[in-house]
Design an enzyme around this catalytic site. Structure first.
Site, PDB file in Angstrom:
ATOM      1  N   PRO A   1       1.025  -1.206   0.054  1.00 53.98           N
ATOM      2  CA  PRO A   1      -0.079  -0.171   0.062  1.00 53.98           C
ATOM      3  C   PRO A   1       0.834   1.335  -0.081  1.00 53.98           C
ATOM      4  O   PRO A   1       1.982   1.383   0.669  1.00 53.98           O
ATOM      5  CB  PRO A   1      -0.662  -0.126   1.200  1.00 53.98           C
ATOM      6  CG  PRO A   1      -0.958  -1.723   1.635  1.00 53.98           C
ATOM      7  CD  PRO A   1       0.562  -2.084   1.323  1.00 53.98           C
TER       8      PRO A   1
ATOM      9  N   SER B   1       0.353   3.827   1.603  1.00 58.79           N
ATOM     10  CA  SER B   1       0.417   4.422   2.983  1.00 58.79           C
ATOM     11  C   SER B   1       1.876   3.832   3.697  1.00 58.79           C
ATOM     12  O   SER B   1       2.078   4.144   4.900  1.00 58.79           O
ATOM     13  CB  SER B   1      -0.732   4.223   3.765  1.00 58.79           C
ATOM     14  OG  SER B   1      -0.982   2.863   3.833  1.00 58.79           O
ATOM     15  N   CYS B   2       2.420   2.843   3.336  1.00 61.02           N
ATOM     16  CA  CYS B   2       3.357   2.053   3.912  1.00 61.02           C
ATOM     17  C   CYS B   2       4.738   2.683   3.222  1.00 61.02           C
ATOM     18  O   CYS B   2       4.911   2.631   2.223  1.00 61.02           O
ATOM     19  CB  CYS B   2       3.294   0.542   3.711  1.00 61.02           C
ATOM     20  SG  CYS B   2       2.096  -0.417   4.341  1.00 61.02           S
ATOM     21  N   ILE B   3       5.752   2.692   4.244  1.00 57.29           N
ATOM     22  CA  ILE B   3       6.925   3.282   4.041  1.00 57.29           C
ATOM     23  C   ILE B   3       7.990   2.228   3.423  1.00 57.29           C
ATOM     24  O   ILE B   3       7.971   1.254   3.748  1.00 57.29           O
ATOM     25  CB  ILE B   3       7.669   4.067   5.032  1.00 57.29           C
ATOM     26  CG1 ILE B   3       7.060   5.132   5.595  1.00 57.29           C
ATOM     27  CG2 ILE B   3       9.061   4.487   4.642  1.00 57.29           C
ATOM     28  CD1 ILE B   3       7.274   5.755   6.822  1.00 57.29           C
TER      29      ILE B   3
END
Length: 102
Positions: free
Chosen positions: A98, A100-102
């Site tokens: 995703p 939103s994941c680093i």
């Protein structure tokens, strides 16, 4: 690149995420989970199914959204998929990491 997971040749990116979610099955999920140090239960698969459904509906995934889903709360999500639950759950579910994941 190609990788053999659970006896199947699948396409993965350099982080080990499947690049074609249609290649996913439960055996592949179990083997990826094992690499992550997780033994999957039916509870894990309930969360994985929710994540796959959200991906199919093109709903952006965040830990907060999963915690408010009614499927699993944030505390249990971290217990099921420790140390980076959304990254691990997405990889096991056969979907891209995703945004939103680093």
């Amino acid at each position: 690149m190609e990788k053999i997971i659970a006896g199947a040749t699948v396409q993965v990116n350099d982080e080990g995420y499947l690049t074609d979610h249609h290649q996913w099955n439960r055996e592949i999920a179990n083997e990826i989970a094992e690499e992550e140090g997780i033994e999957l239960t039916e509870r894990h698969f309930e969360v994985i199914t929710f994540i796959q459904d959200q991906y199919a509906a093109e709903v952006p995934l965040t830990i907060r959204k999963i915690g408010k889903s009614g499927i699993v709360d944030i505390k249990e999500f971290y217990q099921l998929f420790p140390n980076g639950p959304l990254k691990k759950a997405s990889r096991i579910a056969g979907i891209p990491k995703p945004v939103s994941c680093i």
